[in-house]
Design an enzyme around this catalytic site. Structure first.
Site, PDB file in Angstrom:
ATOM      1  N   GLU A  61       0.875  -1.166   0.000  1.00  0.00           N
ATOM      2  CA  GLU A  61       0.000   0.000   0.000  1.00  0.00           C
ATOM      3  C   GLU A  61       0.915   1.218   0.000  1.00  0.00           C
ATOM      4  O   GLU A  61       1.828   1.290   0.829  1.00  0.00           O
ATOM      5  CB  GLU A  61      -0.818  -0.045   1.297  1.00  0.00           C
ATOM      6  CG  GLU A  61      -2.093   0.728   1.238  1.00  0.00           C
ATOM      7  CD  GLU A  61      -2.834   0.678   2.568  1.00  0.00           C
ATOM      8  OE1 GLU A  61      -2.653  -0.290   3.339  1.00  0.00           O
ATOM      9  OE2 GLU A  61      -3.594   1.618   2.810  1.00  0.00           O
ATOM     10  N   ARG A 296       5.581 -13.314   9.289  1.00  0.00           N
ATOM     11  CA  ARG A 296       6.226 -12.040   8.986  1.00  0.00           C
ATOM     12  C   ARG A 296       7.579 -11.979   9.683  1.00  0.00           C
ATOM     13  O   ARG A 296       7.820 -12.683  10.666  1.00  0.00           O
ATOM     14  CB  ARG A 296       5.342 -10.873   9.397  1.00  0.00           C
ATOM     15  CG  ARG A 296       5.121 -10.751  10.889  1.00  0.00           C
ATOM     16  CD  ARG A 296       4.061  -9.711  11.221  1.00  0.00           C
ATOM     17  NE  ARG A 296       4.487  -8.362  10.928  1.00  0.00           N
ATOM     18  CZ  ARG A 296       3.920  -7.556  10.030  1.00  0.00           C
ATOM     19  NH1 ARG A 296       2.889  -7.949   9.333  1.00  0.00           N
ATOM     20  NH2 ARG A 296       4.352  -6.341   9.844  1.00  0.00           N
ATOM     21  N   LYS A 306       4.633   0.564   9.714  1.00  0.00           N
ATOM     22  CA  LYS A 306       4.776   1.828   8.997  1.00  0.00           C
ATOM     23  C   LYS A 306       4.258   3.003   9.826  1.00  0.00           C
ATOM     24  O   LYS A 306       4.828   4.084   9.799  1.00  0.00           O
ATOM     25  CB  LYS A 306       3.992   1.767   7.681  1.00  0.00           C
ATOM     26  CG  LYS A 306       4.786   1.185   6.539  1.00  0.00           C
ATOM     27  CD  LYS A 306       3.990   1.329   5.252  1.00  0.00           C
ATOM     28  CE  LYS A 306       3.498  -0.022   4.799  1.00  0.00           C
ATOM     29  NZ  LYS A 306       2.517   0.007   3.738  1.00  0.00           N
TER      30      LYS A 306
HETATM   31  P1  ATP Z   1       2.385  -2.048   7.895  1.00  0.00           P
HETATM   32  O1  ATP Z   1       1.498  -2.810   8.811  1.00  0.00           O
HETATM   33  O2  ATP Z   1       3.693  -1.656   8.476  1.00  0.00           O
HETATM   34  O3  ATP Z   1       1.692  -0.917   7.196  1.00  0.00           O
HETATM   35  P2  ATP Z   1       1.734  -3.752   5.812  1.00  0.00           P
HETATM   36  O4  ATP Z   1       1.864  -5.200   5.908  1.00  0.00           O
HETATM   37  O5  ATP Z   1       0.380  -3.214   5.982  1.00  0.00           O
HETATM   38  O6  ATP Z   1       2.762  -3.073   6.768  1.00  0.00           O
HETATM   39  P3  ATP Z   1       1.809  -3.480   3.021  1.00  0.00           P
HETATM   40  O7  ATP Z   1       2.199  -2.308   2.233  1.00  0.00           O
HETATM   41  O8  ATP Z   1       0.395  -3.882   3.000  1.00  0.00           O
HETATM   42  O9  ATP Z   1       2.298  -3.187   4.476  1.00  0.00           O
HETATM   43  O10 ATP Z   1       2.741  -4.733   2.730  1.00  0.00           O
HETATM   44  C1  ATP Z   1       3.144  -5.155   1.450  1.00  0.00           C
HETATM   45  C2  ATP Z   1       3.605  -6.583   1.535  1.00  0.00           C
HETATM   46  O11 ATP Z   1       4.695  -6.706   2.429  1.00  0.00           O
HETATM   47  C3  ATP Z   1       2.517  -7.480   2.045  1.00  0.00           C
HETATM   48  O12 ATP Z   1       2.403  -8.582   1.172  1.00  0.00           O
HETATM   49  C4  ATP Z   1       2.957  -7.887   3.396  1.00  0.00           C
HETATM   50  O13 ATP Z   1       2.585  -9.193   3.682  1.00  0.00           O
HETATM   51  C5  ATP Z   1       4.472  -7.764   3.330  1.00  0.00           C
HETATM   52  N1  ATP Z   1       5.034  -7.442   4.646  1.00  0.00           N
HETATM   53  C6  ATP Z   1       4.803  -6.351   5.390  1.00  0.00           C
HETATM   54  N2  ATP Z   1       5.460  -6.420   6.562  1.00  0.00           N
HETATM   55  C7  ATP Z   1       6.152  -7.582   6.554  1.00  0.00           C
HETATM   56  C8  ATP Z   1       7.036  -8.246   7.485  1.00  0.00           C
HETATM   57  N3  ATP Z   1       7.346  -7.712   8.665  1.00  0.00           N
HETATM   58  N4  ATP Z   1       7.553  -9.439   7.125  1.00  0.00           N
HETATM   59  C9  ATP Z   1       7.260  -9.977   5.934  1.00  0.00           C
HETATM   60  N5  ATP Z   1       6.437  -9.429   5.031  1.00  0.00           N
HETATM   61  C10 ATP Z   1       5.879  -8.243   5.328  1.00  0.00           C
HETATM   62 MG    MG Z   2      -1.293  -2.880   5.031  1.00  0.00          MG
END
Ligand code: ATP
Ligand code: MG
Length: 593
Positions: A61, A296, A306
């Protein structure tokens, strides 16, 4: 065996690799067509056989900068596509109208490219925006309504919450649940046409209010939000929920393996339910994508939310998203981590379904393993004190400078030599002198002999101190005929070897010594307040000296400072005449005694 297959066997196996490998071997997706761009079943059917045996995607995102957790997902998805002759799509999951910004879109593309991946294949740029699928998503919603699989619910949010039940209590059907498809369609179109205010109604999938999986209790799939979207402007005032949008994005892009983190495991039944309905209706191609979950990345001393990272930036705790203490890709890059080291780290930690914390030392280990064979060596004195060779004029001659040299890299003679001058005055580390040596201390103290690396053996005679008792000069005598590399140089045995730079040719440098940002290994776990766990010593700035070979160093260039560790010329602040180095990490076996 092809070379890519050769490469595969050296990669540690993991369950996702095995799944993809198996699907490639069994040609699970061979019957699919690819319409040249994302689209519905008819669009793809009109195209040729899909040239890609598997398709994966990385779907961030665009609401912040990517961090080391995302790097794991990037290496996994792009890495699997690369290793199995497939394609990984770069997709912005931009279905949420309010939070996205172009700055983040650009930052994310830069980060993925810098990590070593791209989304071009067969002459196509596989860069996609989920918001371009709003039209299809709307059509899918109408299809669900027409087939009796969705309804417009006008309970208040409180009523909806109360009627959802919980883990032990089944939910209650909404009084709106038995509206006819025609009624629902009319009402849904009113939602779309802006006739209802935010929150007045939602479209819900009609599944089972008594399901033990709460995600299947008629989840909301469309909501009203009178908000402008960065891509679609004011075309829409209803927006799909993430759980509805994501499976559709995968399906339109012909994704085969939709890999996500474990939090989404309970969403998988809905993912499958939705795509089953759309496939049965002939809207999406078959076989449909499947979701797989992995744990994760949790890295000690690091936060990977984030929202919390943004808070560190907004509140000025760090200097920006690219502060070298940030676990963002831009932060890691500026700190001096290399794409290769991050890839190596991700490969080594592997992919599992078990919740765990990875020790930060693994990242530093990967960096050392990457840089040790590559980085040029250099001498640097980070906390300088002057060393005066008191017998210099007698044994070497007044004003004389002695040429010294060392290999750029100890295992790569072809990379040549670094040259520097030994003279009467040198800079050494303040900690390399002790008036009263602690037990086992082999460096400078009155009466002790040490070798100045690549130079001569000296014998310490004492030090000059200021009124406060702080050492201002260390004094020593040079022992003749001990120059490194000359015959008989080793006749005098010494226990200590210290690094130095010459006062005559050393170049001043600012050196930023970074350490972990938090004092707690799991700074935001279990409801801890990470803001109270900041490390006050996460940055120490010193004004030191480096050997003359570094005068022409370029931003981003990496070095091993002998005894000290790995350093990078700061990509923002380093310039000729104003050298700035960041410490990435220390040497594994830290210099003792
Ligand atoms: P945040 O919660 O920090 O906003 P998010 O998972 O919502 O992170 P996205 O932009 O939706 O962020 O993530 C893009 C991709 O990265 C997704 O497929 C997610 O599964 C993966 N991802 C995010 N954080 C991790 C992590 N700590 N370990 C492995 N994969 C991750
Ligand atoms: Mg997200």
């Amino acid at each position: 065996m092809s070379s890519s297959a050769d490469k595969d066997t050296t990669k540690p196996a993991n369950f996702l690799r095995q799944i993809v490998e198996n699907d490639v071997e069994k040609h699970t997706y061979a019957a699919r067509h690819w319409g040249g761009s994302p689209g519905d079943a008819a669009h793809h059917q009109a195209g040729p056989a899909d040239p890609s045996p598997v398709r994966l995607r990385f779907p961030p995102e665009p609401n912040g900068y990517l961090h080391v957790g995302h790097a794991k997902s990037i290496c996994l998805n792009f890495g699997l596509a690369r290793d199995f002759g497939g394609i990984c799509h770069m997709r912005f999951d931009d279905t949420n109208p309010e939070k996205e910004e172009q700055e983040y879109v650009d930052g994310i593309l830069d980060a993925v490219r810098w990590l070593g991946f791209d989304w071009q294949a067969n002459g196509t740029d596989h860069l996609y925006y989920a918001s371009n699928y709003f039209g299809f998503m709307y059509r899918a919603a109408e299809h669900l309504i027409e087939t009796g699989n969705a309804y417009v619910d006008e309970q208040t949010p409180e009523e909806m919450r109360a009627n959802r039940g919980d883990f032990t209590t089944p939910g209650k059907n909404s009084p709106f649940r038995d509206r006819t498809p025609a009624e629902n369609l009319a009402r849904f179109r009113e939602m779309k046409d802006g006739k209802l205010p935010d929150g007045a109604a939602v479209l819900r999938a009609k599944i089972d209010m008594a399901s033990p999986n709460i995600n299947l209790r008629d989840p909301a799939i469309y909501r009203i939000k009178h908000a402008e979207h960065h891509n679609t402007g004011n075309t829409w005032c209803i927006y799909p929920m993430y759980t509805f949008a994501h499976p559709i994005e995968d399906a339109l892009e012909n994704i085969t393996h939709s890999i996500c983190t474990l939090e989404f495991e309970d969403q998988r039944p809905f993912y499958d339910w939705l795509l089953d309905r759309l496939r049965e209706g002939g809207l999406i191609s078959s076989p449909q994508p499947r979701q797989y979950e992995f744990a994760r990345l949790n890295l000690t001393y690091v936060i990977t939310s984030k929202r919390k990272l943004k808070h560190l930036v907004d509140s000025g705790i760090v200097t920006g998203w690219d502060d070298p203490r940030m676990p963002t890709i831009v932060g890691l890059r500026r700190r001096g981590y290399t794409p290769e080291s991050i890839q190596l780290f991700c490969e080594r930690i592997g992919v599992t379904k078990d919740y765990s914390w990875i020790d930060y030392a693994n990242l530093d280990g990967a960096l050392r393993d990457d840089l040790d064979p590559k980085a040029a060596r250099a001498m640097a004195v980070l906390d300088p004190v002057k060393l005066v060779i008191t017998n210099w004029d007698e044994v070497m001659g007044a004003g004389k400078l002695d040429d010294c040299s060392a290999s750029v890299h100890p295992h790569h003679a072809e990379r040549g030599k670094r040259e520097f001058k030994f003279g009467k005055e040198l800079w050494i580390e303040r900690t390399d002198y002790e008036e009263v040596p602690p037990k086992g201390y082999n460096r400078l103290y009155p009466g002790n002999k040490v070798r100045l690396k690549y130079g001569h053996v000296i014998e310490c005679t004492g030090a000059v101190k200021d009124a406060e008792g702080k050492v201002t000069e260390v004094h020593a005598n040079l022992i003749p005929d001990t120059k490194s590399g000359t015959p008989g140089a080793d006749a005098i045995k010494v226990k200590g070897v210290i690094t130095w730079v010459g006062v005559s040719d050393a170049v001043p440098a600012e050196v930023r010594l970074y350490d972990r940002l938090f004092t707690d290994a799991q700074p935001d776990a279990g409801g801890k307040d990470y803001l109270t766990l900041l490390n006050p010593d996460s940055l120490k700035v010193t004004n030191g000296y480096v050997e003359p070979s570094l005068a022409k160093s370029q931003p981003d260039e990496k070095f091993q400072f002998e005894r000290h560790g790995y350093f990078v010329a700061d990509r923002k602040d380093h310039q000729p005449g104003k050298l700035v180095f960041n410490r990435v990490t220390g040497l594994k076996d830290s210099w003792t005694k």
